[in-house]
Design a protein around this motif. Structure first.
Motif, PDB file in Angstrom:
ATOM      1  N   ARG A  66       1.801   1.046  -3.322  1.00 46.07           N
ATOM      2  CA  ARG A  66       1.593   1.117  -4.297  1.00 46.07           C
ATOM      3  C   ARG A  66       1.842   3.022  -4.617  1.00 46.07           C
ATOM      4  O   ARG A  66       1.840   3.021  -5.082  1.00 46.07           O
ATOM      5  CB  ARG A  66      -0.201   1.304  -4.187  1.00 46.07           C
ATOM      6  N   THR A  67       1.167   2.956  -2.934  1.00 41.08           N
ATOM      7  CA  THR A  67       1.220   4.918  -3.691  1.00 41.08           C
ATOM      8  C   THR A  67       3.579   5.764  -3.392  1.00 41.08           C
ATOM      9  O   THR A  67       3.458   6.254  -4.298  1.00 41.08           O
ATOM     10  CB  THR A  67       1.084   5.979  -2.195  1.00 41.08           C
ATOM     11  N   VAL A 112       0.829  -5.756  -6.473  1.00 42.61           N
ATOM     12  CA  VAL A 112       1.149  -4.222  -6.223  1.00 42.61           C
ATOM     13  C   VAL A 112       2.731  -3.719  -7.296  1.00 42.61           C
ATOM     14  O   VAL A 112       2.350  -3.037  -7.614  1.00 42.61           O
ATOM     15  CB  VAL A 112       1.539  -3.183  -4.812  1.00 42.61           C
ATOM     16  N   ASP A 124       1.283  -1.944   4.857  1.00 42.22           N
ATOM     17  CA  ASP A 124      -0.404  -2.014   4.024  1.00 42.22           C
ATOM     18  C   ASP A 124       0.236  -1.706   2.251  1.00 42.22           C
ATOM     19  O   ASP A 124       0.617  -0.655   2.098  1.00 42.22           O
ATOM     20  CB  ASP A 124      -0.652  -0.520   4.462  1.00 42.22           C
ATOM     21  N   ASP A 163      -1.194  -0.775   0.598  1.00 42.37           N
ATOM     22  CA  ASP A 163      -1.864   1.179  -0.468  1.00 42.37           C
ATOM     23  C   ASP A 163      -0.355   1.493  -0.186  1.00 42.37           C
ATOM     24  O   ASP A 163       0.163   2.511  -0.731  1.00 42.37           O
ATOM     25  CB  ASP A 163      -3.492   1.575  -0.195  1.00 42.37           C
TER      26      ASP A 163
END
Lengths: 381, 381
Positions: free
Chosen positions: B125-126, B157, B120, B122
């Motif tokens: 990104r985290t 990202v 994922d 995201d």
């Protein structure tokens, strides 16, 4: 894009390749873990051990890369930060071995030898006494200078000091005597495209039992000997070997064994001597003194006032023949003529002398007409 | 020794090779610095740049080694002791990239993904926000799980955080869309023997302009990008490239461009979809969910109670067909069927389904007779 021509390959490698080997190259693809392929791998290991005269307990295999990759396998698994290394540097490849040992953290001392001369084993003995090196690196046949180093004597000296002997046999394996067991060589690497007569892209590598005992942690992954052993011996996936290159090397080694190692060495010696006789008759000279010369690669002094590049270009364009140039400090000063594997034939000896006579004449160097080929033919008789 | 048979290669690679490519493999040997060869090298670089859709100022070349050697070129020239690396690990090869980054001294954090699922963006990104990684490593097409990672999104990202994107495209280049320029990929490596349809032994490698700006000192010699650039661009001797493999790859890339990249991607997608329809009709399922599946490699769940090795052996011995096994935690749990390059044809789709039906039946798994091939044929219509 494909090549426009079939060159007469008489440079420092690749050499010409026997039609049988080219046909093997085109055999049907198999995957790297196919049961059929695994049998071919085992057969290849056994052949490499025989050709290196490996001691019991050795591990021989073909690294998926060129001779330089074999060099890095040897260095990166025997040299780690702090390892004391003595590098015999008598040319470009001896220097490369020293450089690579430095990259892997070795504390490298050198025995520097004039380019064009063989190392004196006594100089190695003296330096070993001083440096207590753990690893001695040596190029058996220095491709850049045409010199044969006295490998057996060097290995004996190294063994006196309990140092491992790491050998570059790129231009000797299959062309000059080499006896890993009899001489006490611990790590040996070579290439596929010179005296063995296969395309480049594989590097025969041998680790003897003492080297296997003294492996250091390899920092790399591709060259990590433990992973390579797991692959070759336990079929644990590491990389996808090039079956095509393996077939070709396997066929080339079959030819080596059919000819017989001693007969093959003798053929390389005979053709070198004929070629040298031809050169002498033409008024040309070899860089190394008699007794230190390679049979596989002839380093010929460029005559005074002759432009070496023009000669090589003439050979390439008028005779479709490749010979090599000098490297580093020998650039412009020598020609390098390889007579290796399938390129070591009586016909190519005389063809090269004849073409060289023509190419040199075009640059103003006049050898007695036909003298080179005649002298070589007489030497071959 | 040579192979006894010509396998139908439907494993994770090597794939089948077009006759044109096999003929190119056998073209006359040229030395690595022959004027004819240098032209072929330049042509190959240009083709690789086009096929990767490389940005202006890139350096593309073929490493003399397998895909793993390409991985090591990418890592060893971008990761040095202390480099912060974020490795996306969604399978065996993602893990290998992380391991290799550790070997080169990287401070490696991982985004771990269930084997069989895509990452994922995201989550990336985290983690990037937390770790401030300088390099993100990602496998585009994870050969061990049959999963396609969302490379474009990941690269976006990474760029937000000014991290380099280091991409394994071993099982995607030539089979799935890949756009180094459009997506912002900094270093990409692949292999020759999967979607590109050449023998193994070369690894296409691309360094984009940002990666070239951020090179770290390479500890190795064989993989040192500066030396490789000097070789490919300035003809400064580094190693003796395998002309045979270069000819074959050059011919294979010519075929890729004749077919057209988009058409080739569409062919891989079409045959994958037909194959997947056939599997479904047989009551078999793929490991990755719809939308995360590779077109090039199908990871099929081994049905409950079936011995995967017996099925693979049946395919090999009765149908002369190779498919792959699961790796690591997926050993025994999946079959891996590659439909790549010349192995991605309608005929091989139906042949594989039919043979699989037979092999599974021999182990007690009964699919409706002919259902797989019929569904695939319908999907292809």
């Amino acid at each position: 894009m494909l090549p426009s021509t079939e060159r007469l390959l008489l440079g420092p490698g690749p050499s010409l390749i026997a039609p049988r080997v080219m046909r093997a190259l085109g055999a049907p693809m198999l995957s790297h873990l196919d049961p059929d392929f695994v049998v071919i791998m085992d057969d290849l290991r056994a052949r490499l051990e025989r050709i290196c005269r490996a001691p019991e307990g050795s591990f021989a295999f073909a690294m998926s890369g060129t001779g330089t990759s074999g060099m890095e396998v040897a260095v990166s698994n025997l040299v780690q930060p702090g390892t004391r290394v003595l590098s015999i540097v008598s040319g470009y490849f001896g220097d490369r071995l020293a450089q690579m040992s430095v990259r892997y953290g070795g504390e490298v001392e050198k025995v520097a030898v004039d380019w064009g001369r063989a190392v004196d084993p006594d100089a190695v003995r003296t330096m070993l006494g001083k440096t207590r090196a753990e690893v001695v690196t040596v190029v058996h046949a220095e491709t850049s200078t045409g010199v044969l180093n006295p490998l057996e004597a060097i290995a004996t000296v190294a063994r006196e000091h309990d140092a491992l002997v790491l050998v570059d046999a790129v231009t000797s394996l299959g062309g000059h005597p080499l006896d890993a067991d009899g001489w006490g060589l611990d790590a040996v690497y070579s290439c596929s495209q010179k005296c063995l007569g296969s395309p480049s892209g594989l590097s025969p590598v041998l680790f003897g039992p003492l080297a296997l005992e003294r492996l250091v942690p390899c920092r790399g992954f591709y060259f990590d000997l433990e992973l390579l052993e797991d692959y070759w011996l336990k079929r644990k996936y590491h990389h996808t070997m090039s079956a095509s290159l393996i077939y070709a090397l396997s066929e080339a080694l079959t030819i080596v064994e059919e000819e017989g190692l001693e007969a093959r060495w003798a053929r390389h010696e005979r053709h070198h001597r004929a070629f040298a006789a031809g050169l002498e008759a033409m008024g040309l000279s070899l860089l190394p003194p008699e007794g230190e010369r390679l049979w596989t690669l002839n380093a010929i002094r460029v005559p005074e006032g002759i432009d070496d590049a023009a000669v090589r270009k003439h050979l390439l364009t008028k005779h479709n023949m490749e010979i090599g140039a000098g490297l580093g400090p020998l650039a412009g000063k020598i020609f390098r003529v390889g007579l290796m594997g399938a390129s070591s034939t009586p016909e190519l000896v005389t063809a090269c002398l004849t073409a060289l006579e023509d190419a040199l004449a075009a640059q103003g160097f006049r050898a007695p007409a036909g003298a080179g080929a005649a002298a070589a033919t007489a030497a071959l008789a």
